[in-house]
Scaffold this active site. Structure first.
Site, PDB file in Angstrom:
ATOM      1  N   HIS A 177       0.952  -1.091  -0.120  1.00 20.59           N
ATOM      2  CA  HIS A 177      -0.110   0.000   0.068  1.00 20.59           C
ATOM      3  C   HIS A 177       0.812   1.307   0.001  1.00 20.59           C
ATOM      4  O   HIS A 177       2.084   1.080   0.499  1.00 20.59           O
ATOM      5  CB  HIS A 177      -0.856   0.089   1.253  1.00 20.59           C
ATOM      6  N   GLU A 211       0.727   3.891   1.972  1.00 22.06           N
ATOM      7  CA  GLU A 211       1.221   4.339   3.163  1.00 22.06           C
ATOM      8  C   GLU A 211       2.642   3.513   3.663  1.00 22.06           C
ATOM      9  O   GLU A 211       3.488   3.846   4.227  1.00 22.06           O
ATOM     10  CB  GLU A 211       0.189   4.113   4.084  1.00 22.06           C
ATOM     11  N   CYS A 224      -6.313   1.672   5.792  1.00 25.13           N
ATOM     12  CA  CYS A 224      -6.680   0.309   6.281  1.00 25.13           C
ATOM     13  C   CYS A 224      -6.126   0.139   7.675  1.00 25.13           C
ATOM     14  O   CYS A 224      -5.132   0.857   8.219  1.00 25.13           O
ATOM     15  CB  CYS A 224      -6.687  -0.696   5.284  1.00 25.13           C
ATOM     16  N   CYS A 245      -2.079  -0.336   7.496  1.00 22.01           N
ATOM     17  CA  CYS A 245      -1.326   0.937   7.478  1.00 22.01           C
ATOM     18  C   CYS A 245      -1.590   1.741   8.730  1.00 22.01           C
ATOM     19  O   CYS A 245      -0.383   2.647   9.050  1.00 22.01           O
ATOM     20  CB  CYS A 245      -1.849   1.701   6.048  1.00 22.01           C
TER      21      CYS A 245
END
Length: 166
Positions: A61, A63, A91, A94
């Site tokens: 992801h 992040e 999410c 993260c």
């Protein structure tokens, strides 16, 4: 995208535009268009976009990649004083990583009512049972962030429908 022409009024908008640019790179690579930048002392120290498909990794992801880059840049696992700008609410994975890295502030473009872990579904970043809490600002360039995601998924649906017809 029209955000390229937008003049920013605040530092939050300035850095969110950079996150939107990262998200655009993801969309061009057929990744879910989420972008993130990390700023410390007024300087971008890391920028990333989703690479889940390219890396065949559920943890790639924006992040997570940005946090790893920032830690490498600073030579530390602690990101105290850093601000993470992200186009979509993080999410659980993260958000947990942000807490562990001790990000000081999180700026979110669009909320994620299905899996957002920074207040929408659950709130990992401000859980009193954890050792660190993060100051959160939401809705920065929300319309632009939401539109980028909506357009990406509309194009995906249109492409899939066209392929099914042929």
């Amino acid at each position: 995208m029209d955000f390229e022409k937008k003049e920013y009024r605040t530092d939050d908008e300035k850095y969110m535009i950079e996150a939107l640019r990262e998200a655009q790179k993801a969309a061009q690579a057929d990744e879910v268009p989420v972008g993130a930048v990390i700023v410390k002392d007024g300087e971008i120290i890391a920028a990333a976009h989703n690479r889940v498909e390219a890396g065949k990794s559920s943890s790639a992801h924006a992040e997570m990649i940005a946090i790893a880059k920032a830690e490498m840049q600073l030579g530390s696992k602690w990101l105290n004083g850093a601000v993470l700008y992200v186009t979509l609410e993080p999410c659980c994975m993260c958000a947990g990583s942000m807490v562990l890295a001790r990000i000081s502030r999180l700026v979110i473009g669009a909320k994620d009512p299905k899996s957002g872990a920074c207040g929408s579904v659950i709130n990992v970043v401000n859980n009193n049972n954890l050792n660190h809490r993060i100051d959160v600002t939401t809705g920065v360039l929300e319309e632009e962030c939401s539109r980028q995601l909506t357009e990406f998924f509309r194009r995906k649906r249109d492409t899939n429908n066209t392929e099914e017809i042929n």
